[in-house]
Enzyme design. Sequence first.
Site, PDB file in Angstrom:
ATOM      1  N   GLU A 193     -10.621   4.629  -5.332  1.00 25.25           N
ATOM      2  CA  GLU A 193     -12.012   5.008  -5.624  1.00 25.25           C
ATOM      3  C   GLU A 193     -12.903   3.689  -5.804  1.00 25.25           C
ATOM      4  O   GLU A 193     -13.297   3.154  -7.082  1.00 25.25           O
ATOM      5  CB  GLU A 193     -11.786   5.662  -7.080  1.00 25.25           C
ATOM      6  CG  GLU A 193     -10.929   7.017  -7.131  1.00 25.25           C
ATOM      7  CD  GLU A 193     -10.994   7.562  -8.516  1.00 25.25           C
ATOM      8  OE1 GLU A 193     -11.401   6.983  -9.610  1.00 25.25           O
ATOM      9  OE2 GLU A 193     -10.482   8.783  -8.667  1.00 25.25           O
ATOM     10  N   GLU A 381      -5.410  12.695  -5.747  1.00 28.50           N
ATOM     11  CA  GLU A 381      -5.310  12.795  -7.242  1.00 28.50           C
ATOM     12  C   GLU A 381      -6.053  13.974  -8.017  1.00 28.50           C
ATOM     13  O   GLU A 381      -7.265  14.326  -7.593  1.00 28.50           O
ATOM     14  CB  GLU A 381      -6.086  11.393  -7.851  1.00 28.50           C
ATOM     15  CG  GLU A 381      -5.221  10.463  -8.149  1.00 28.50           C
ATOM     16  CD  GLU A 381      -6.109   9.395  -9.008  1.00 28.50           C
ATOM     17  OE1 GLU A 381      -6.759   9.715  -9.805  1.00 28.50           O
ATOM     18  OE2 GLU A 381      -5.757   8.260  -8.558  1.00 28.50           O
TER      19      GLU A 381
END
Length: 471
Positions: A193, A381
Amino acid sequence: MNRKEFVKLGLALPLLNLYSKHVRGMEQMLPTVKDDFVWGVSTAAYQIEGGYNADGKGLSIWDEFVKIKGKIKNGDTGNVACNFYDLYENDIELLKLLKIPAFRLSLSWPRIFPNGIGTSNKKGVDFYHKVIDKCLKNDITPWITLYHWDLPNDLELKGGWTNRDIVSWFGDYVDFCTTEYGDKVKNWMVLNEPLSFTGAGYFLGLHAPGKKGIKNFLAAAHHAALCNATGGVIAKKNVTDGNIGTTLSCSWIEARSKTSKDVKAAKRYDAIINRFFTEPLIGLGYPIDTIPSLKKIHDYYKPGDETKLQFDFDFLGIQNYTREIVKHSIKMPIVWGKTIPPEKRSVDFTANDWEVYPEGIYKLLQKFDAYKKFKKFYITENGASFKDVISDGKINDTKRTEYLKSYIKSVLKAKEDGINVKGYFVWSFLDNFEWAEGYDQRFGLVYVDYLTQKRTIKDSGLWFSKYIAGF
Ligand code: BGC
């Protein structure tokens, strides 16, 4: 706590209950997947390992950031966390018992290179060999993230992500790791991320290293985007038969109203959250069309950067938890918008105030698929934090189980509808250090008592285990 004590503390006990009456029947009507779909759980080094200064490890920006008063809830630190550094064998055995086929973990850059560059730390390098070997011995496939936010602090002292030299520092680190472990590990993710660590760490100052401002953000973001692609090229070259990807945080975005102001604010949000690190990879550059002020990022360009930002990854890791509803606001620069908290919208939400919106993961997969540039996707995720209560040694976390079921259902629907989504990883295997929230938020399938390091499998973990074992 050592290995023996860990076992003595009753690790085996909850496992005996694995197929207990309580859990039987929890496997509601979810579709089954019989092909090569990957089921796994995710973690990150700083959030679980502890051993922050063990065996020659250098300090990371998080080791320093947690020392600043007021930055982390309750003054928590990741110094010990789940002590995975000492307990990794037991934890991997626990994964085996839960029949979880894939384990996503990250490498701590300062454990391998204490100063970020230069001489590697043999004990740190060996630690990950031991972790990988233990996984492989137990038929668990390791999926490795090269960078999950724990930059060596010595590099931060040189400017960290705002210094363009990071492209070569990171390149050397990736080269080393993929050469060192590439024979054993085939599945790699370059960054975790990039928007989160550049946005929270270099714009808002909420995460390490605590820097603020548009200049820091744009420099850090551009260098992270360059590292993303450069890391991909290096990993692809070094890992024979490698499956090389990267991960992006994504949220489904909608405008609060149909007014042009709100619609435009939502578009800007979407551009930052879902497009900023995606589009440069496929040659579209940054979404300056939607947010003209991002043009300043060109100040950090060097000739040839358009090409250097591109890499044809084998997969994109989608990380999604929630949806955001956005309204226009003059308070937040760049996006000129504000999200409306779920409490004000009469919707379900988790303990950390994230709306439960399973349709969003389907819509995001559709959105990324529509680029027609990405070969395949994994949900690297997805998961939820809820307040867990132990009663009679059990954690009946129905809300988490329901959350997981609903999101998995959406992912499998996308697959059925022809989107090439090849796997799903729950965040997270263990409760862990949740960054600025410290230990207050629990996302694990396995409960961790941080005082004793005892692990207790939650009902959601039992459910997930049983569900995936059915394939
Ligand atoms: C991060 C994790 C984090 C999780 C829950 C993701 O953005 O990759 O490190 O714990 O979300 O907040």
